[in-house]
Scaffold this active site. Structure first.
Site, PDB file in Angstrom:
ATOM      1  N   ARG A   1     113.903  63.372  94.375  1.00 55.80           N
ATOM      2  CA  ARG A   1     114.082  63.679  93.055  1.00 55.80           C
ATOM      3  C   ARG A   1     114.145  65.098  92.812  1.00 55.80           C
ATOM      4  NH1 ARG A   1     116.612  60.720  89.582  1.00 55.80           N
ATOM      5  NH2 ARG A   1     116.827  58.751  90.728  1.00 55.80           N
TER       6      ARG A   1
ATOM      7  N   HIS B   1     117.983  65.739 105.676  1.00 55.68           N
ATOM      8  CA  HIS B   1     118.835  65.377 104.496  1.00 55.68           C
ATOM      9  C   HIS B   1     118.299  66.037 102.968  1.00 55.68           C
ATOM     10  CE1 HIS B   1     121.333  62.985 101.597  1.00 55.68           C
ATOM     11  NE2 HIS B   1     121.701  62.327 102.660  1.00 55.68           N
TER      12      HIS B   1
ATOM     13  N   TYR C   1     119.440  64.002  97.022  1.00 52.33           N
ATOM     14  CA  TYR C   1     121.176  63.531  96.687  1.00 52.33           C
ATOM     15  C   TYR C   1     121.065  63.997  95.329  1.00 52.33           C
ATOM     16  CZ  TYR C   1     118.047  59.284  96.176  1.00 52.33           C
ATOM     17  OH  TYR C   1     117.368  58.581  95.888  1.00 52.33           O
TER      18      TYR C   1
ATOM     19  N   HIS D   1     124.801  66.011  99.940  1.00 53.46           N
ATOM     20  CA  HIS D   1     126.106  65.447  99.265  1.00 53.46           C
ATOM     21  C   HIS D   1     126.821  66.475  98.576  1.00 53.46           C
ATOM     22  CE1 HIS D   1     124.173  61.262  99.068  1.00 53.46           C
ATOM     23  NE2 HIS D   1     124.145  61.780 100.294  1.00 53.46           N
TER      24      HIS D   1
ATOM     25  N   GLU E   1     128.559  65.710 103.558  1.00 43.74           N
ATOM     26  CA  GLU E   1     128.753  64.467 103.846  1.00 43.74           C
ATOM     27  C   GLU E   1     129.880  63.644 103.116  1.00 43.74           C
ATOM     28  OE1 GLU E   1     124.920  62.200 103.182  1.00 43.74           O
ATOM     29  OE2 GLU E   1     126.117  60.080 103.431  1.00 43.74           O
TER      30      GLU E   1
ATOM     31  N   ASP F   1     129.744  59.332 107.007  1.00 46.31           N
ATOM     32  CA  ASP F   1     129.232  58.157 106.757  1.00 46.31           C
ATOM     33  C   ASP F   1     130.143  56.908 106.668  1.00 46.31           C
ATOM     34  OD1 ASP F   1     127.987  55.796 105.166  1.00 46.31           O
ATOM     35  OD2 ASP F   1     126.363  57.170 104.370  1.00 46.31           O
TER      36      ASP F   1
ATOM     37  N   HIS G   1     130.457  55.305 103.202  1.00 50.56           N
ATOM     38  CA  HIS G   1     131.188  55.843 102.426  1.00 50.56           C
ATOM     39  C   HIS G   1     132.708  55.892 102.634  1.00 50.56           C
ATOM     40  CE1 HIS G   1     127.160  58.182 101.476  1.00 50.56           C
ATOM     41  NE2 HIS G   1     127.066  56.830 101.307  1.00 50.56           N
TER      42      HIS G   1
ATOM     43  N   HIS H   1     126.706  58.619 109.888  1.00 52.81           N
ATOM     44  CA  HIS H   1     125.758  57.766 109.202  1.00 52.81           C
ATOM     45  C   HIS H   1     126.265  56.626 109.732  1.00 52.81           C
ATOM     46  CE1 HIS H   1     123.812  60.744 106.057  1.00 52.81           C
ATOM     47  NE2 HIS H   1     123.146  60.751 107.488  1.00 52.81           N
TER      48      HIS H   1
ATOM     49  N   ASP I   1     129.491  52.316  97.387  1.00 57.76           N
ATOM     50  CA  ASP I   1     128.515  53.071  98.024  1.00 57.76           C
ATOM     51  C   ASP I   1     127.240  52.085  97.996  1.00 57.76           C
ATOM     52  OD1 ASP I   1     126.642  54.391  99.494  1.00 57.76           O
ATOM     53  OD2 ASP I   1     126.724  56.228  97.734  1.00 57.76           O
TER      54      ASP I   1
ATOM     55  N   HIS J   1     125.037  50.113 100.730  1.00 64.50           N
ATOM     56  CA  HIS J   1     124.814  49.971 102.324  1.00 64.50           C
ATOM     57  C   HIS J   1     124.094  48.468 102.482  1.00 64.50           C
ATOM     58  CE1 HIS J   1     124.088  54.710 102.802  1.00 64.50           C
ATOM     59  NE2 HIS J   1     125.020  54.486 101.791  1.00 64.50           N
TER      60      HIS J   1
ATOM     61  N   GLU K   1     121.175  54.199 107.868  1.00 64.90           N
ATOM     62  CA  GLU K   1     120.733  54.181 106.504  1.00 64.90           C
ATOM     63  C   GLU K   1     120.660  52.955 105.872  1.00 64.90           C
ATOM     64  OE1 GLU K   1     123.329  57.293 105.149  1.00 64.90           O
ATOM     65  OE2 GLU K   1     121.752  58.731 105.124  1.00 64.90           O
TER      66      GLU K   1
HETATM   67 ZN    ZN Z   1     125.555  56.121 100.567  1.00 65.42          ZN
HETATM   68 FE    FE Z   2     124.810  58.701 104.221  1.00 67.64          FE
HETATM   69 FE    FE Z   3     123.403  60.774 102.302  1.00 68.41          FE
END
Ligand code: ZN
Ligand code: FE
Ligand code: FE
Length: 279
Positions: free
Chosen positions: A39, A69, A72, A109, A144, A178, A181, A213, A226, A228, A258
């Site tokens: 967050r 990372h 996001y 991102h 990414e 990724d 993605h 990823h 998106d 996973h 992930e």
């Molecule tokens: Zn993702």
């Molecule tokens: Fe990723």
């Molecule tokens: Fe990511």
């Protein structure tokens, strides 16, 4: 551990040494973590003792790379100047902290252009990079590849190339691919991995690719969703994802799971992928 460099996303709550030990306990040779609460809260103070112990342990284990990372929720492409400024400040703070662990990877991102259009988004992201990158930094910052949900920038290799082209200190910039993605963005890595990697090479350049990823996708190619899936439980499939880890153009890169797993699930995926890699 020779062979495949693979790990998964881990909690950073107990520090670097704990992450490295957890990685080793599940058969991993690398790991990923969020630099702070996703967050975007304040980062925990670095503990020099933990970092020294981590470096000693990593050396003993032959662990040479990890991937930090960024939150996001940050949006360097935001229309609201304060939101963009918050992303800039957070990246700068993260990058300063990363120098305590020199030579590592920091992934973010690219952001969402909201209603401004993709070209404005690209300019804003490059502007933030140009403000936070330092000539002397040892961290490589990775953009990414995104699925293209909503107004995400970075769903095509061309968009990533355009950001990098506008970055002055682009020696410090690379890409994290990724698999979920790019699949969701419409790149058929199951049917034509060679073709996708050739396209990447022509647009971005394979020398920019620094990490992968490794995720399966709950949705078909081009879905732009998106979501996973565990390796082998989605539309990409185990064979295609194993082929990614074995592709000669990607040899030596670190791979990060992930997938929706707890540690035992990650350990199983790592073992299966290693087995297929070593065959
Ligand atoms: Zn993702
Ligand atoms: Fe990723
Ligand atoms: Fe990511």
């Amino acid at each position: 551990m020779p062979g495949l460099t693979i790990g998964c996303h881990l909690s950073s709550a107990k520090g670097y040494l704990h992450m490295a030990k957890t990685a080793v306990s599940i058969g991993a040779s690398t790991f990923q973590f969020f630099t702070r609460n996703p967050r975007g809260g304040k980062a925990k103070a670095l503990d020099p003792e933990d970092i020294a112990a981590f470096h000693a342990y990593a050396e003993e284990q032959g662990m040479t790379v990890f991937l930090a990372h960024a939150s996001y929720t940050l949006n360097p492409a935001a229309a609201d100047a304060r939101v963009q400024e918050f992303a800039r400040e957070t990246f700068a703070d993260d990058l300063a902290r990363m120098e305590a662990t020199p030579g590592q990877l920091y992934n973010f991102h690219p952001g969402s252009h909201v209603k401004q259009g993709v070209s404005v988004g690209i300019e804003k992201i490059a502007a933030v990079l140009n403000e936070v990158l330092r000539p002397e930094q040892t961290t490589t910052v990775l953009l990414e590849t995104m699925a293209g949900k909503g107004t995400e920038v970075g769903r095509s290799f061309e968009e990533l190339a355009a950001i990098i082209e506008r970055t002055e200190l682009s020696d410090h910039v690379g890409v994290c691919l990724d698999t979920c993605h790019v699949w969701d963005a419409g790149y058929d890595i199951a049917g034509d991995l060679d073709g996708v990697l050739e396209t990447f090479d022509r647009t971005v350049g394979l020398d920019r690719l620094k990490a992968v990823h490794l995720n399966d996708s709950l949705n078909p190619c081009g879905a732009r969703k998106d979501r996973h899936a565990c390796i082998g439980e989605g539309h990409i499939g185990f064979e295609a994802l194993s082929a990614v880890t074995r592709h000669p153009a990607l040899r030596g890169l670190p791979f990060f799971l992930e997938t929706p797993n707890e540690l035992p699930g990650y350990a199983e995926e790592i073992a299966r992928l290693r087995e297929a890699f070593d065959e």
